[in-house]
Design an enzyme around this catalytic site. Structure first.
Site, PDB file in Angstrom:
ATOM      1  N   LYS A 147      -0.488  -8.670  -4.158  1.00 52.59           N
ATOM      2  CA  LYS A 147       0.846  -8.266  -4.618  1.00 52.59           C
ATOM      3  C   LYS A 147       0.676  -7.415  -5.860  1.00 52.59           C
ATOM      4  O   LYS A 147      -0.344  -7.480  -6.535  1.00 52.59           O
ATOM      5  CB  LYS A 147       1.671  -9.514  -4.958  1.00 52.59           C
TER       6      LYS A 147
ATOM      7  N   ASP B 142       9.071  -4.241  -2.269  1.00 46.06           N
ATOM      8  CA  ASP B 142       9.616  -5.549  -2.678  1.00 46.06           C
ATOM      9  C   ASP B 142      10.826  -5.184  -3.550  1.00 46.06           C
ATOM     10  O   ASP B 142      11.360  -4.067  -3.419  1.00 46.06           O
ATOM     11  CB  ASP B 142       8.562  -6.363  -3.461  1.00 46.06           C
TER      12      ASP B 142
END
Ligand code: NDP
Length: 449
Positions: A130, A170
């Site tokens: 991430k 995201d």
């Protein structure tokens, strides 16, 4: 979720706290997994002998970098960029980039850690990672967003690639930002490496259904949970927090399955429309015009907007948190249950606090944790990678069917694994144990690395 952690794991957890000070969200994500996997270690003692837990909690690589850029007034701005390459046991690191002022290492690590198990649950060959930045895209011009994305990629490009690490979107990163980052990657490398990023535009390597995938997938997951209780979305009143990518396509799929969404939100307030959220209006305001949710009531006169309101106070039978972490606390969860909520499906990552999760589990409602429920986004990203690798593009129907089938399999896997480890109906234990076992077995096979 077991209320007490296995003693051997409590010791490991204390070590993790010491090694990673000040990262509250990461601690929370680790604790939840460790609380679920005590019985797994009894069945697989080799995981403990080989210190799989300690290894899985330590990212393989963490990259932190400066992102300088010029705003529209010609002033220098400086942000911080992150990429945490957490675990590559099952495939290249895969996970989104978040641009939000709250981003710091602890948030990126919690998201990366969850991603490892979520990606394992999809059954597709992807590891977990991430990244993101404390850059706030809100209120920035298109040109400012482009300059920021170009500067961000000017550092990130050396660490990513089709076989290495494949970022996606995201919070704060959608098709526009992926486009600017892909353009810069292409310029820096002189390569059209489509598989390096997912969430691309449909004209240049993107996959149909990727935009819809997280919201659709979460709704499919809830439909499966309801089905396991001989129930369905038909006629159910629902609430969906947020009004971004995940929220919009959750609303769309719930409406297609016969439910009615009566409220959604943003970080400023909540709208309540008891006739059902007008999806086209929502898309117009949020996707095309990038406006605030408060503007909705200017078009739908019977709807109400409450600045600073709490969406979980709106009575519903199905709640789908789709905004951000820790948005449902113990009190909110108790309110939901008291108001007749029978199912919660997490489109967002870790939106429920540990106290909230306990309330849901104690009440015996169907509770689908994000790791399982929102895995449809990354699963469809992996389908985008498959299409890129074979220079192919699939139809909407075919891709959606694949997504639906993946969500069904994830549901079944969580259900069966929970039962195997003595926690029937507990999707938290099911998701954590099933994801963990898959990654741990691969790590054992790869030796001490
Ligand atoms: P978007 O940026 O498209 O939308 C985020 C929405 O959540 C906005 O309405 C935003 O409101 C709201 N929000 C964000 N931060 C906060 C906050 N601190 N408090 C209250 N509201 C907030 O993001 P996505 O829809 O892509 O992501 C939503 C969630 O889903 C995140 O938890 C993300 O990690 C998760 N997720 C996303 C996936 C994807 O494919 N996009 C995949 C899997 C999970 P505002 O505009 O006011 O900030």
């Amino acid at each position: 979720m077991a209320t007490k952690m296995d003693e051997r794991l409590e010791f490991v957890y204390q070590e993790i706290l010491k090694r990673n000070p000040g990262e509250a969200e990461f601690h929370q994500a680790v604790r939840e997994v460790l609380e679920s996997i005590g019985p797994v270690l009894t069945k697989y003692p080799e995981f403990r002998e080989r210190k799989i837990i300690q290894r899985i909690c330590e990212p393989e690589r963490q990259i932190i970098f400066r992102v300088p850029w010029l705003d529209d007034r010609g002033e220098v701005q400086i942000n911080r960029g992150f990429r945490v390459q957490f675990n590559s046991a099952l495939g290249p690191y895969k996970g989104g980039l978040r641009f939000h002022p709250s981003v710091y290492l602890g948030i990126v690590k919690f998201l990366g850690f969850e991603q490892i198990f979520k990606n394992a649950l999809t059954g597709l060959p992807i590891g977990g990672g991430k990244g993101g930045s404390d850059f706030d895209p809100k209120g920035k011009s298109d040109n400012e967003v482009m300059r920021f994305c170009q500067s961000f990629m000017t550092e990130l490009w050396r660490y990513i690639g089709e076989y290495t690490d494949v970022p996606a979107g995201d919070i704060g990163v959608g098709g526009r930002e992926i486009g600017y980052m892909f353009g810069q990657f292409k310029r820096l490398t002189s390569k059209y490496e489509a598989g390096v990023l997912t969430g691309k535009g449909l004209d240049w390597g993107g996959s149909l259904v990727r935009t819809e995938a997280t919201g659709y997938g979460a709704t499919f997951f809830v439909a499966e949970m309801l089905k396991a209780r001989s129930d369905s979305f038909g006629g159910k009143t629902c609430t969906v927090s947020g009004s971004g990518n995940v929220a919009i396509y959750t609303v769309e799929k719930i409406h297609q399955l016969g439910g009615k969404v009566v409220a959604c939100s943003d970080s400023d307030g909540v709208i309540h429309d008891d006739k059902g959220i007008d999806l086209e209006l929502l898309k117009q305001l949020k996707e095309r015009e990038r406006r605030r949710i408060s503007d909705y009531v200017g078009y739908r006169k019977h709807a109400t907007y409450v600045a600073g309101g709490n969406i979980w106070a709106v009575p519903c039978q199905v709640a789908m948190p789709s905004a951000t972490q820790n948005e449902i606390n113990g009190k909110d969860a108790a309110t939901l249950v008291k108001n007749g909520c029978i199912a919660v499906g997490e489109g967002a990552n870790m939106p429920t606090t540990p106290e909230g999760i306990k309330v849901f589990l104690d009440a015996g409602i169907a509770y689908g944790p994000g790791k399982a429920a929102n895995a449809g986004g990354v699963a469809t990203s992996a389908l985008e990678m498959q299409q890129n690798a074979t220079r192919d593009s699939w139809t909407f129907e075919f891709t959606e069917q694949k997504l639906a089938s993946i969500m069904r399999t994830i549901h079944q896997n969580c259900w069966e694994t929970a039962e195997e480890f003595g926690s029937k109906g507990n999707y938290v234990v099911g998701a954590n144990a099933a994801g963990f076992i898959k990654v741990a077995k691969a790590m054992v096979a790869h030796g001490l690395i």
